[in-house]
Every structure is written in structure tokens, then in C-alpha cells.
Design a protein around this motif. Structure first.
Motif, short mmCIF file in Angstrom:
data_model
loop_
_atom_site.label_atom_id
_atom_site.label_comp_id
_atom_site.label_asym_id
_atom_site.label_seq_id
_atom_site.Cartn_x
_atom_site.Cartn_y
_atom_site.Cartn_z
N VAL A 154 0.84 -1.20 0.00
CA VAL A 154 0.00 0.00 0.00
C VAL A 154 0.88 1.25 0.00
O VAL A 154 0.58 2.23 -0.70
N SER A 155 1.96 1.24 0.75
CA SER A 155 2.86 2.38 0.79
C SER A 155 3.50 2.64 -0.57
O SER A 155 3.61 3.79 -1.01
N VAL A 156 3.91 1.59 -1.25
CA VAL A 156 4.49 1.74 -2.59
C VAL A 156 3.45 2.29 -3.55
O VAL A 156 3.74 3.18 -4.36
N TYR A 157 2.22 1.78 -3.48
CA TYR A 157 1.15 2.24 -4.35
C TYR A 157 0.87 3.73 -4.13
O TYR A 157 0.76 4.50 -5.09
N VAL A 158 0.76 4.14 -2.88
CA VAL A 158 0.51 5.55 -2.57
C VAL A 158 1.69 6.41 -3.03
O VAL A 158 1.50 7.51 -3.56
N GLY A 159 2.90 5.91 -2.86
CA GLY A 159 4.08 6.64 -3.31
C GLY A 159 4.08 6.85 -4.82
O GLY A 159 4.39 7.94 -5.32
N VAL A 160 3.72 5.82 -5.57
CA VAL A 160 3.65 5.94 -7.03
C VAL A 160 2.59 6.94 -7.44
O VAL A 160 2.80 7.75 -8.34
N LEU A 161 1.42 6.89 -6.77
CA LEU A 161 0.36 7.86 -7.08
C LEU A 161 0.81 9.29 -6.79
O LEU A 161 0.51 10.22 -7.55
N LEU A 162 1.54 9.47 -5.70
CA LEU A 162 2.03 10.80 -5.35
C LEU A 162 3.05 11.30 -6.37
O LEU A 162 3.00 12.46 -6.79
N ILE A 163 3.94 10.41 -6.81
CA ILE A 163 4.91 10.79 -7.83
C ILE A 163 4.20 11.14 -9.14
O ILE A 163 4.54 12.12 -9.80
N GLN A 164 3.18 10.35 -9.50
CA GLN A 164 2.42 10.63 -10.71
C GLN A 164 1.74 11.99 -10.62
O GLN A 164 1.75 12.76 -11.58
N PHE A 165 1.16 12.30 -9.47
CA PHE A 165 0.51 13.59 -9.31
C PHE A 165 1.53 14.73 -9.41
O PHE A 165 1.26 15.75 -10.05
N CYS A 166 2.69 14.55 -8.80
CA CYS A 166 3.73 15.60 -8.86
C CYS A 166 4.22 15.83 -10.28
O CYS A 166 4.43 16.97 -10.70
N ILE A 167 4.38 14.75 -11.04
CA ILE A 167 4.81 14.89 -12.43
C ILE A 167 3.73 15.58 -13.25
O ILE A 167 4.02 16.46 -14.07
N THR A 168 2.48 15.20 -13.03
CA THR A 168 1.38 15.84 -13.75
C THR A 168 1.31 17.31 -13.40
O THR A 168 1.09 18.15 -14.27
N TYR A 169 1.51 17.64 -12.15
CA TYR A 169 1.48 19.05 -11.74
C TYR A 169 2.63 19.82 -12.36
O TYR A 169 2.48 20.97 -12.76
N ALA A 170 3.80 19.16 -12.47
CA ALA A 170 4.95 19.82 -13.08
C ALA A 170 4.70 20.09 -14.56
O ALA A 170 5.15 21.11 -15.10
N VAL A 171 3.99 19.21 -15.23
CA VAL A 171 3.73 19.38 -16.66
C VAL A 171 2.55 20.32 -16.90
O VAL A 171 2.63 21.22 -17.73
N LYS A 172 1.45 20.10 -16.18
CA LYS A 172 0.22 20.85 -16.43
C LYS A 172 0.13 22.14 -15.62
O LYS A 172 -0.62 23.03 -15.98
#
Length: 56
Positions: free
Chosen positions: A16-34
Motif C-alpha cells: 500500500v505504501s508503494v502504491y501511494v508513493g507511485v500515485l504521489l509521484i504521478q501527481f507531482c509529475i502531472t502538476y509539473a507538466v500541467k
């Protein structure tokens, strides 16, 4: 028996921690792009996804 349950719980928490970490990284990358348009991007994505799945 108790050690087995604790071991399973440990692996579930790690997963669960790895899953939440990946989602957080995905959100940060999306925020950096968008940028400030991130919320609209996710809103449009979920509208598209819901029509793809539920509108048949």
C-alpha cells in the motif's frame, strides 16, 4: 500463526505504501507538466473514463 499474520500485514502495508508513493509521484509529475491546469486535466480524464466505462 501470529508470525504469519504479522508477516502478511507487513507485506500488505509495504504494498500500500508503494502504491501511494507511485500515485504521489504521478501527481507531482502531472502538476509539473500541467501546472495550475492539473485539476481540470484530472476532471476531464475522469469524465472521459466514466463515459468509456458506464455509457454503453
Amino acid at each position: 500463526m501470529k508470525k504469519t499474520v504479522l508477516k502478511v500485514l507487513k507485506y500488505v502495508l509495504i504494498g500500500v505504501s508503494v502504491y501511494v508513493g507511485v500515485l504521489l509521484i504521478q501527481f507531482c509529475i502531472t502538476y509539473a507538466v500541467k501546472g495550475e491546469d492539473t485539476w481540470n486535466y484530472y476532471k476531464e480524464f475522469w469524465e472521459w473514463y466514466s463515459t468509456l466505462i458506464f455509457d454503453k
